[in-house]
Design a protein around this motif. Structure first.
Motif, PDB file in Angstrom:
ATOM      1  N   LYS B 297     -12.256   3.982  23.900  1.00 18.91           N
ATOM      2  CA  LYS B 297     -10.920   4.729  24.488  1.00 18.91           C
ATOM      3  C   LYS B 297      -9.864   3.582  24.520  1.00 18.91           C
ATOM      4  O   LYS B 297      -9.961   2.524  24.895  1.00 18.91           O
ATOM      5  CB  LYS B 297     -11.072   5.324  25.745  1.00 18.91           C
ATOM      6  N   GLY B 298      -8.736   3.998  23.891  1.00 19.29           N
ATOM      7  CA  GLY B 298      -7.636   2.940  23.857  1.00 19.29           C
ATOM      8  C   GLY B 298      -7.709   1.762  23.076  1.00 19.29           C
ATOM      9  O   GLY B 298      -7.134   0.674  23.224  1.00 19.29           O
ATOM     10  N   GLY B 299      -9.027   1.842  22.125  1.00 21.51           N
ATOM     11  CA  GLY B 299      -9.074   0.583  21.389  1.00 21.51           C
ATOM     12  C   GLY B 299      -8.144   0.665  19.950  1.00 21.51           C
ATOM     13  O   GLY B 299      -7.421   1.513  19.874  1.00 21.51           O
ATOM     14  N   THR B 300      -8.360  -0.598  19.459  1.00 20.62           N
ATOM     15  CA  THR B 300      -7.383  -0.890  18.088  1.00 20.62           C
ATOM     16  C   THR B 300      -8.544  -0.930  16.860  1.00 20.62           C
ATOM     17  O   THR B 300      -9.246  -1.581  16.727  1.00 20.62           O
ATOM     18  CB  THR B 300      -6.855  -2.048  18.375  1.00 20.62           C
ATOM     19  N   LEU B 301      -7.840  -0.105  15.885  1.00 20.00           N
ATOM     20  CA  LEU B 301      -8.531   0.092  14.724  1.00 20.00           C
ATOM     21  C   LEU B 301      -7.851  -0.585  13.579  1.00 20.00           C
ATOM     22  O   LEU B 301      -6.651  -0.270  13.420  1.00 20.00           O
ATOM     23  CB  LEU B 301      -8.821   1.578  14.272  1.00 20.00           C
ATOM     24  N   SER B 302      -8.374  -1.528  13.130  1.00 17.35           N
ATOM     25  CA  SER B 302      -7.726  -2.338  11.841  1.00 17.35           C
ATOM     26  C   SER B 302      -8.067  -2.053  10.794  1.00 17.35           C
ATOM     27  O   SER B 302      -9.193  -2.076  10.520  1.00 17.35           O
ATOM     28  CB  SER B 302      -7.603  -3.968  12.214  1.00 17.35           C
ATOM     29  N   ILE B 303      -7.311  -1.827   9.796  1.00 12.90           N
ATOM     30  CA  ILE B 303      -7.895  -1.418   8.347  1.00 12.90           C
ATOM     31  C   ILE B 303      -7.352  -2.486   7.152  1.00 12.90           C
ATOM     32  O   ILE B 303      -6.282  -2.145   6.747  1.00 12.90           O
ATOM     33  CB  ILE B 303      -7.159   0.288   8.157  1.00 12.90           C
ATOM     34  N   PRO B 304      -8.050  -3.398   6.889  1.00 12.21           N
ATOM     35  CA  PRO B 304      -7.753  -4.151   5.961  1.00 12.21           C
ATOM     36  C   PRO B 304      -8.357  -3.502   4.418  1.00 12.21           C
ATOM     37  O   PRO B 304      -8.036  -3.776   3.461  1.00 12.21           O
ATOM     38  CB  PRO B 304      -8.478  -5.461   6.121  1.00 12.21           C
ATOM     39  N   GLY B 305      -9.343  -2.775   4.565  1.00  9.09           N
ATOM     40  CA  GLY B 305      -9.639  -2.136   3.342  1.00  9.09           C
ATOM     41  C   GLY B 305      -8.913  -1.031   2.622  1.00  9.09           C
ATOM     42  O   GLY B 305      -7.964  -0.538   3.459  1.00  9.09           O
ATOM     43  N   VAL B 306      -8.858  -1.245   1.243  1.00  4.19           N
ATOM     44  CA  VAL B 306      -7.583  -0.400   0.605  1.00  4.19           C
ATOM     45  C   VAL B 306      -7.795   1.086   0.548  1.00  4.19           C
ATOM     46  O   VAL B 306      -9.010   1.546   0.235  1.00  4.19           O
ATOM     47  CB  VAL B 306      -7.513  -1.102  -0.887  1.00  4.19           C
ATOM     48  N   TYR B 307      -6.942   1.905   1.074  1.00  6.77           N
ATOM     49  CA  TYR B 307      -6.645   3.271   0.585  1.00  6.77           C
ATOM     50  C   TYR B 307      -5.587   3.436  -0.308  1.00  6.77           C
ATOM     51  O   TYR B 307      -4.360   2.832  -0.262  1.00  6.77           O
ATOM     52  CB  TYR B 307      -6.334   3.964   1.979  1.00  6.77           C
ATOM     53  N   GLY B 308      -5.450   4.524  -1.315  1.00  5.53           N
ATOM     54  CA  GLY B 308      -4.713   4.815  -2.336  1.00  5.53           C
ATOM     55  C   GLY B 308      -4.153   6.049  -2.164  1.00  5.53           C
ATOM     56  O   GLY B 308      -2.900   6.029  -2.550  1.00  5.53           O
ATOM     57  N   GLY B 309      -4.646   6.950  -1.312  1.00  4.79           N
ATOM     58  CA  GLY B 309      -4.035   8.362  -1.322  1.00  4.79           C
ATOM     59  C   GLY B 309      -4.366   9.225  -0.541  1.00  4.79           C
ATOM     60  O   GLY B 309      -4.189   8.897   0.741  1.00  4.79           O
ATOM     61  N   VAL B 310      -4.759  10.243  -0.752  1.00  5.67           N
ATOM     62  CA  VAL B 310      -5.051  11.607   0.336  1.00  5.67           C
ATOM     63  C   VAL B 310      -6.537  11.613   0.935  1.00  5.67           C
ATOM     64  O   VAL B 310      -7.364  11.501   0.243  1.00  5.67           O
ATOM     65  CB  VAL B 310      -4.640  12.702  -0.427  1.00  5.67           C
ATOM     66  N   LEU B 311      -6.493  11.585   2.136  1.00  2.77           N
ATOM     67  CA  LEU B 311      -7.739  11.732   2.881  1.00  2.77           C
ATOM     68  C   LEU B 311      -8.124  13.049   3.294  1.00  2.77           C
ATOM     69  O   LEU B 311      -7.199  13.713   3.679  1.00  2.77           O
ATOM     70  CB  LEU B 311      -7.935  10.548   4.048  1.00  2.77           C
TER      71      LEU B 311
END
Lengths: 224, 398
Positions: B297-311
């Motif tokens: 809870k209250g954590g931090t999610l970091s996303i260096p992996g590449v996303y390109g569009g719609v999830l």
């Protein structure tokens, strides 16, 4: 906006009620047989510098899309040649435009005085309220359709007049901030194949992009 | 040359186009995990004939008239993002969001609302600039990007400043790590490995690394010091494993160093694969879903992996319900080049630890396939573009 700035030192407008503003959209799109287009950018520079850059009409071909040349005729009148600078035998439209409003460091407005060419526009330079440079608003109107100029714009620029206005102001910002217009024109690539060739236009490789500060020989030839 | 096809061609040498350009003679270059998204056709606006490659270094061959800091003969590493150095974003240290480097900004605006900076060799939406898996490359805004290497460290120790080391570092920095925190990292590819190392440098007490390839898990455990989980092992459930390893609390921060082509053997993984193949969704957000579920809870999610569009089917309710923070985006390279070069010079880390293959330029097409299919215990491929073929691409196992 000035009030917001004052509220940082004076307590008055930090109290409520305070009066905000309501957004009303600028005229945009095709109306009354004319195309209205606008673009807005915040540029890291002061209004005076940007205003003088815009007054330098002879530099227009360096950053305005589809302008072959622009020559001052008098204080208020300039002669425009519109077309694809990359295609010396392509269609050219010529007209004279007259400045109808000129407030140094704030606003320039112009209107065509050549019969049969309906083209007008205005650019305003407003200091950003929080000191992030200058908000530049460009508004243009061209007459549709069959109007020689509009057709030329469509066929030459390969984008609608609206996008042309957006791109021109983008290039103005790029020149003012970065000192050049980013470009991949003339860079090497492998064989494009069929799909690559048909999609060339989509990636801007066939667009007559103004050359900005480019030093590439092919770009300099285009403009002359 | 189309999905699943990389070819080597002779093309003209690049020329100076704009006054802030430099031409570089490339001495070393590499294949990045994110090049595989291009290879597999998941990044729109790639076209036949595009030159790829965004991790490279070399010697300055020629400079444009406005280049002040670089001169012919300088040895430099070039960051993969192209930034003008003078717009509001560059001045705010948000280099990968530069306003003025993308000639195709309008395509990005149509897809994303606003355009970020251009990238080398990474599709036309990101500018269409020719990349550096080549012998020569044109580098725009040469005073802003390239960092001069004035020590005698070999290329392989500084090459990864071009992308994966700073990207892993930003991935860790984006976790807002407090001393003693536990960080869970999905993906032990190059970015994941550098993120593990960086998380420890930034004060993490424990780093948990998730992958399925033994050679990667080994590097994560034995070079970077992570606790490793192989998600493909029987009876391993990631959310439960992370709960068990964190005293029932969940990791303080999670890093998705996988991105849009996540693999999973579960039904949900199959669902994403089918939808992505049918182009009903552009990205397979399997890791993202799992990280949102696993984080405390209250954590931090970091996303260096590449996303390109719609999830699709991302449990945003879980993200909201647990009040998590999310940080993501391309790396603000210029912010990290100097400090990370210093770490390398001080010997805190030797970034060449993950290299598994050294190849010549003719071998690059084969290596894309090997890298994509995770064969031959491949962890990182470095290319000498002036050699056609290396006799023994695979270096001795550690």
């Amino acid at each position: 906006m000035a009030e917001t700035m004052q509220s940082l030192d004076g307590a008055t407008s930090q109290n409520f009620p305070r009066t905000g503003q309501h957004y009303s959209p600028l005229v945009d799109g095709t109306k009354y047989g004319r195309v209205y287009a606008h673009a807005v950018q915040t540029i890291l520079s002061d209004p005076e510098t940007l205003y003088s850059r815009w007054k330098d009409v002879e530099s227009f071909p360096l950053w305005q899309e589809h302008v072959v040349s622009c020559t001052p005729v008098s204080d208020k009148v300039s002669h425009w040649v519109i077309g694809n600078p990359q295609d010396p035998r392509g269609k050219r439209i010529e007209f004279d435009a007259q400045i109808t409003d000129d407030e140094p460091g704030r606003r320039i407005a112009w209107d065509s005085i050549t019969e049969g060419v309906e083209q007008s526009g205005a650019v305003t330079f407003t200091p950003h309220p929080s000191g992030r440079g200058t908000i530049v608003l460009l508004q243009q109107m061209v007459k549709l359709p069959g109007g020689a100029l509009t057709n030329a714009l469509f066929s030459i620029a390969e984008r609608g007049p609206r996008q042309t206005v957006i791109e021109s102001l983008r290039h103005f910002k790029e020149m003012a901030e970065a000192g050049e217009i980013p470009s991949i024109k003339g860079q090497p690539h492998g064989p494009r194949g069929v799909s690559g060739t048909t999609k060339k236009w989509m990636y801007g490789e066939t667009n007559p992009k103004p050359r900005g500060a480019s030093e590439s020989a092919s770009d300099i030839r285009q403009v002359q | 040359m189309g999905r699943g096809s990389i070819e080597v061609h002779h093309v003209e040498d690049p020329k100076i186009i704009n006054p802030h350009d430099a031409i570089l003679k490339i001495t070393r270059t590499a294949i990045c995990g994110s090049d595989l998204h291009l290879y597999d056709g998941y990044i729109p606006t790639m076209e036949s004939g595009d030159i790829v490659g965004h991790e490279f270094m070399g010697i300055v061959e020629e400079v444009g008239s406005e280049v002040k800091k670089l001169k012919r003969g300088d040895r430099v590493v070039v960051p993969f993002t192209i930034s003008c150095g003078s717009c509001m974003f560059c001045r705010k240290d948000l280099w990968s969001l530069c306003d003025n480097s993308n000639p195709n900004a309008r395509i990005a605006e149509a897809m994303y609302g606003y355009s970020g900076s251009a990238l080398f060799g990474y599709s036309h939406i990101y500018g269409g600039y020719a990349g550096g898996q080549a012998q020569y490359v044109r580098v725009p805004f040469a005073d802003v990007g390239p960092i001069k290497i004035e020590n005698d460290l070999p290329d392989e120790k500084v090459l990864f400043l071009s992308d994966i080391y700073p990207t892993g570092y930003q991935g860790a920095e984006n976790c807002n790590i407090e001393p003693g925190d536990t960080v869970a990292i999905w993906g032990c590819g190059p970015v994941g490995l550098f993120a593990i190392a960086s998380a420890y440098l930034l004060g993490a007490g424990k780093v948990i690394a998730i992958d399925r390839f033994p050679e990667r898990l080994k590097l994560a455990r034995e070079y970077c010091g992570a606790t490793t989980i192989d998600y493909s092992e029987e009876d391993v459930t990631i959310v439960e494993a992370l709960r068990d390893l964190t005293g029932g609390v969940g990791p303080d921060s999670c890093i998705d160093a996988v991105g849009m082509e996540a693999h999973s053997s579960t039904i949900a993984g199959l669902y994403d694969k089918v939808k992505q193949t049918l182009m009903l969704e552009t990205d397979r957000p399997f890791v993202l879903r799992q990280a949102i579920q696993a984080i405390r809870k209250g954590g931090t999610l970091s996303i260096p992996g590449v996303y390109g569009g719609v999830l699709d089917k991302v449990n945003f309710g879980a993200a909201f319900g647990k009040g998590i923070h999310m940080n993501m985006g391309q790396t603000h390279m210029q912010k990290y080049l100097q400090p990370l070069l210093k770490y390398v010079e001080q010997g805190k880390i030797d970034p060449s630890f993950l290299i598994s293959h050294r190849v010549g330029i003719e071998q690059v097409p084969d290596m894309y396939k090997i890298w994509r299919d995770k064969q031959d215990s491949c962890t990182k491929i470095v290319i000498d573009p002036w050699v056609d073929k290396m006799e023994n691409p695979k270096i001795a196992a550690r």
